[in-house]
Structure formats: structure tokens, C-alpha cells
Design a protein around this motif. Structure first.
Motif, PDB file in Angstrom:
ATOM      1  N   LEU A 204     -53.818  95.822 -39.697  1.00 19.36           N
ATOM      2  CA  LEU A 204     -54.984  96.265 -40.464  1.00 19.36           C
ATOM      3  C   LEU A 204     -54.987  95.752 -41.897  1.00 19.36           C
ATOM      4  N   ALA A 205     -53.820  95.364 -42.408  1.00 18.26           N
ATOM      5  CA  ALA A 205     -53.727  94.896 -43.802  1.00 18.26           C
ATOM      6  C   ALA A 205     -54.172  93.438 -43.871  1.00 18.26           C
ATOM      7  N   ILE A 206     -55.473  93.238 -43.913  1.00 17.95           N
ATOM      8  CA  ILE A 206     -56.050  91.889 -43.893  1.00 17.95           C
ATOM      9  C   ILE A 206     -56.484  91.492 -45.296  1.00 17.95           C
ATOM     10  N   ASP A 207     -56.122  90.261 -45.670  1.00 14.23           N
ATOM     11  CA  ASP A 207     -56.615  89.685 -46.916  1.00 14.23           C
ATOM     12  C   ASP A 207     -58.036  89.203 -46.643  1.00 14.23           C
ATOM     13  N   GLU A 208     -59.029  89.986 -47.048  1.00 17.78           N
ATOM     14  CA  GLU A 208     -60.414  89.692 -46.688  1.00 17.78           C
ATOM     15  C   GLU A 208     -60.900  88.375 -47.286  1.00 17.78           C
ATOM     16  N   THR A 209     -60.446  88.068 -48.509  1.00 14.52           N
ATOM     17  CA  THR A 209     -60.865  86.810 -49.136  1.00 14.52           C
ATOM     18  C   THR A 209     -60.357  85.622 -48.338  1.00 14.52           C
ATOM     19  N   GLN A 210     -59.077  85.651 -47.964  1.00 12.23           N
ATOM     20  CA  GLN A 210     -58.510  84.560 -47.180  1.00 12.23           C
ATOM     21  C   GLN A 210     -59.161  84.482 -45.811  1.00 12.23           C
ATOM     22  N   ASN A 214     -61.231  81.316 -44.370  1.00 10.28           N
ATOM     23  CA  ASN A 214     -60.891  80.672 -43.102  1.00 10.28           C
ATOM     24  C   ASN A 214     -62.114  80.539 -42.199  1.00 10.28           C
ATOM     25  N   VAL A 215     -62.949  81.585 -42.188  1.00 11.29           N
ATOM     26  CA  VAL A 215     -64.168  81.535 -41.374  1.00 11.29           C
ATOM     27  C   VAL A 215     -65.112  80.465 -41.892  1.00 11.29           C
ATOM     28  N   VAL A 216     -65.266  80.398 -43.221  1.00  8.01           N
ATOM     29  CA  VAL A 216     -66.139  79.384 -43.824  1.00  8.01           C
ATOM     30  C   VAL A 216     -65.625  77.981 -43.502  1.00  8.01           C
ATOM     31  N   LEU A 217     -64.303  77.771 -43.633  1.00  4.91           N
ATOM     32  CA  LEU A 217     -63.725  76.466 -43.338  1.00  4.91           C
ATOM     33  C   LEU A 217     -63.937  76.091 -41.871  1.00  4.91           C
ATOM     34  N   ALA A 218     -63.743  77.064 -40.985  1.00  4.91           N
ATOM     35  CA  ALA A 218     -63.945  76.799 -39.556  1.00  4.91           C
ATOM     36  C   ALA A 218     -65.402  76.431 -39.270  1.00  4.91           C
ATOM     37  N   ALA A 219     -66.340  77.116 -39.946  1.00  6.69           N
ATOM     38  CA  ALA A 219     -67.761  76.811 -39.754  1.00  6.69           C
ATOM     39  C   ALA A 219     -68.082  75.400 -40.239  1.00  6.69           C
ATOM     40  N   GLN A 220     -67.526  75.025 -41.372  1.00  9.95           N
ATOM     41  CA  GLN A 220     -67.749  73.682 -41.912  1.00  9.95           C
ATOM     42  C   GLN A 220     -67.179  72.614 -40.984  1.00  9.95           C
ATOM     43  N   GLN A 221     -65.972  72.850 -40.486  1.00 13.31           N
ATOM     44  CA  GLN A 221     -65.344  71.884 -39.590  1.00 13.31           C
ATOM     45  C   GLN A 221     -66.102  71.767 -38.272  1.00 13.31           C
ATOM     46  N   ALA A 222     -66.588  72.899 -37.759  1.00 10.23           N
ATOM     47  CA  ALA A 222     -67.376  72.871 -36.526  1.00 10.23           C
ATOM     48  C   ALA A 222     -68.686  72.116 -36.738  1.00 10.23           C
ATOM     49  N   PHE A 223     -69.302  72.313 -37.898  1.00 15.70           N
ATOM     50  CA  PHE A 223     -70.551  71.606 -38.226  1.00 15.70           C
ATOM     51  C   PHE A 223     -70.300  70.098 -38.262  1.00 15.70           C
ATOM     52  N   ASN A 224     -69.238  69.682 -38.964  1.00 19.51           N
ATOM     53  CA  ASN A 224     -68.926  68.258 -39.070  1.00 19.51           C
ATOM     54  C   ASN A 224     -68.590  67.653 -37.710  1.00 19.51           C
TER      55      ASN A 224
END
Length: 341
Positions: A204-210, A214-224
Motif C-alpha cells: 500500500l505504500a506507493i510513491d504516487e509521483t513515481q 511510470n504510467v506517463v512514460l508507458a503511455a508515451q512509449q506505447a504511442f511512439n
């Protein structure tokens, strides 16, 4: 009456039934550690949680009885009972519950024998103390104290206790005098039961910013990947077509194919090449006519445009992709927000 509570006094059976009822009426039932929390802080925590979660303090043995009677996956909570456990009931998901409990923690002075939850740092600067025995007391525990301007001053910032180390009596007294409160006091979630699964703090101790990055980076990589592999989707079809258009234009210019939308680019490139040759010729002593000199001067004053394709379509496409990615990111943040609070 269930076999587990047949032998219990009435008040204990009532406690067990209350635990079972609370577990059935709420989406989440959790265990929290109450050890070392003063009564005043407990009251404040209850107040902060009002309307969101309910804390029930009872004996660990009665919690075990209740969990055993309920059976199923919730019975696994018994394995997380330790110390002064209490129950917490809520309809929030366990991630939000964990975050909420972290936010309700307050700082308190350290007691001798306690373990430092993090590095304890004494900052550099003046104190309110007048010269006296306090200087020696601070120096004895490794705090660089000195007298300056009629006041006791800490000469340098220093880490006096590292994370995980035990705080001794003299250090605890010195920290109290300096009004340094390193101890986090609050409900510590031991485990939570939600939708037939047990969630522990490490999950449950998730670093929300990280996590968001990670989600944003994955979305960018999937788009490319979609654009470069020419896999059209609702979000990438426009970018794929624009990329193909730019490549077709570049091919037309390189192959000198005089088609609509390409001829002007070919002529423009030829004109720039002509100016480059003219400037080189002028450097070798040849005289240029006034029109060529003016065109060469203008070309030297401003950066040359790309010869293969106009910049505007690429810039427009980049802006379009950024807008689409921004919409995706906002949608992703909305989903994360719903999960973590």
C-alpha cells in the motif's frame, strides 16, 4: 451460537458479534497497531477519521474468535495480529485508508530506548538557551554546541542518530530540550482485508509521483511504438498519417518528382543550393549581381529552412501529439486519483 463463543461470557460474545457485524457492513476491515499512542492522540485520531473510518479497540483474542467464526479469506487477518492491535472499518479502498492513516500521524518527543524511524538531524543555528550546563550536555551527546553572542549556538548541522539506531537516555533528553520531535505517532496499519484479499503496508505504500511518472512514460512509449510500427489506433492514426505525409514529401523532394505540394519544395531547395554556390563563388573572387547578393545576405542573416520538408507541418503535428498525450495523462491522473485519494 457458534462453537467458538459458546463458552464465552455474554459481554465477550457481544464483542465478537459487533466485530462480525462491522466486518460485514464495511468494504474494508483492517488491523492497526495502537502501541505507544497517548490517549489524547487517540481521541484526535478518532476525530480526524470521523465519517470515514471507525476504530474499535478490543482484545486480540476476541478478534481471533470473530475472524475464526467468519472464516474464509478474512480469517487470514489473524496472522497479522500483534501487540496492541485494534480494528478499523471503512468503505474506502485500502490504498486510501493507508494514505489517510499516514496523514493523521503527528510528531512526538523520543523516549529512551525507542528506535529512530529516520535520521535525526540537529540543524545549525542559534538556540534560546543562555550559557550554562546545557552546553556540556549537548556536547556529551555529540551535538556541536558553543557560546556565541551570549546564547548557545549549534555550530554545524549534524546527524546525531541514524535511522534504525536506539535513542539513549541522554540523547532523548537533549532532543527534548532542543524541541526536536522525531517520532511519528499514529495508527500503523498492519493489514487490511478487501475483496477477498489481504493487503499489507508494503503493497500500500506507493510513491504516487513515481507511479504516475511510470504510467506517463508507458503511455508515451506505447504511442511512439504505435506510430513507428504503423499500428493505427484512435489516438495514433492522425500521427501516423502525418508522419507518412512528411516522408512522402521528403521522398518527392529527393527524387525530384514534380507533383502538387512537392514542386515548390524542390524549387526552394534548388534556390538555396544556388545561393550556397554563389556565396562560395563570391569567396573565390567572382562578382555577384545585386539580386543574388541580396538573397545571399538574407539567407545568411536567418537560419536556413529544412530542405526535405517544411517545419510547420512537423510543429503542428508535435503540438497535436502533445495535446493528445495531455488528454491521456489527465485521464490517467483521474484514475489514479480515484484509487489513491
Amino acid at each position: 451460537m457458534a462453537v467458538y463463543t459458546q463458552h464465552l461470557p455474554q459481554w465477550k460474545r457481544d464483542e465478537v458479534e459487533e466485530i462480525k457485524r462491522g466486518s460485514e457492513e464495511h468494504q474494508v476491515v483492517g488491523l492497526v497497531d495502537m502501541y505507544g499512542i497517548p490517549a489524547k492522540q487517540v481521541q484526535q485520531i478518532r476525530k480526524n477519521l470521523r465519517g470515514v473510518a471507525t476504530v474499535k479497540m478490543t482484545r486480540n483474542t476476541l478478534i481471533e474468535h470473530a475472524m475464526s467464526e467468519m472464516g474464509g479469506q478474512v480469517e487470514d487477518l489473524k496472522g497479522h495480529l500483534s501487540g496492541q492491535s485494534a480494528l478499523i472499518f471503512t468503505d474506502e479502498n485500502p490504498f486510501k485508508l493507508f494514505k489517510l492513516l499516514e496523514q493523521t500521524k503527528t510528531k512526538m518527543a523520543a523516549k529512551p530506548g525507542e528506535t529512530a524511524p529516520e535520521d535525526i538531524v540537529v540543524p545549525k543555528g542559534p538556540t534560546s538557551f543562555k550559557p550554562g550546563p546545557i552546553v556540556g550536555e549537548l556536547q556529551q551527546v555529540g551535538i556541536p554546541a558553543a557560546i556565541e553572542g551570549g546564547k548557545v549556538k549549534i555550530r554545524d548541522t549534524k546527524t546525531v542518530v541514524k535511522k534504525g539506531e536506539v535513542i539513549n537516555k541522554k540523547m532523548a533528553e537533549a532532543l527534548v530540550k532542543l524541541d526536536i520531535k522525531p517520532m511519528d505517532v499514529g495508527l500503523i496499519l498492519q493489514a487490511a482485508f478487501y475483496r477477498d484479499s489481504i493487503f499489507t503496508p508494503d503493497l500500500l505504500a506507493i510513491d504516487e509521483t513515481q507511479y504516475y511518472n511510470n504510467v506517463v512514460l508507458a503511455a508515451q512509449q506505447a504511442f511512439n511504438l504505435s506510430v513507428n510500427a504503423v499500428i493505427p489506433t484512435q489516438l495514433t492514426a492522425g500521427a501516423i498519417i502525418a508522419k507518412a505525409f512528411r516522408e512522402a514529401q521528403s521522398l518527392g523532394v529527393e527524387a525530384s518528382i514534380y507533383e502538387k505540394g512537392v514542386a515548390d519544395l524542390i524549387i526552394g531547395r534548388a534556390f538555396r543550393e544556388m545561393l550556397a554556390i554563389a556565396v562560395a563563388a563570391a569567396g573565390s573572387g567572382y562578382e555577384l549581381d545585386e539580386a543574388t547578393q541580396a538573397a545571399a545576405a538574407a539567407a545568411s542573416a536567418a537560419p536556413a529552412a529544412a530542405t526535405e520538408a517544411p517545419a510547420a507541418p512537423a510543429e503542428e503535428e508535435k503540438e497535436e501529439e502533445e495535446e493528445e498525450e495531455k488528454e491521456d495523462e489527465e485521464g490517467g491522473m483521474a484514475g489514479l486519483g480515484a484509487l489513491f485519494g
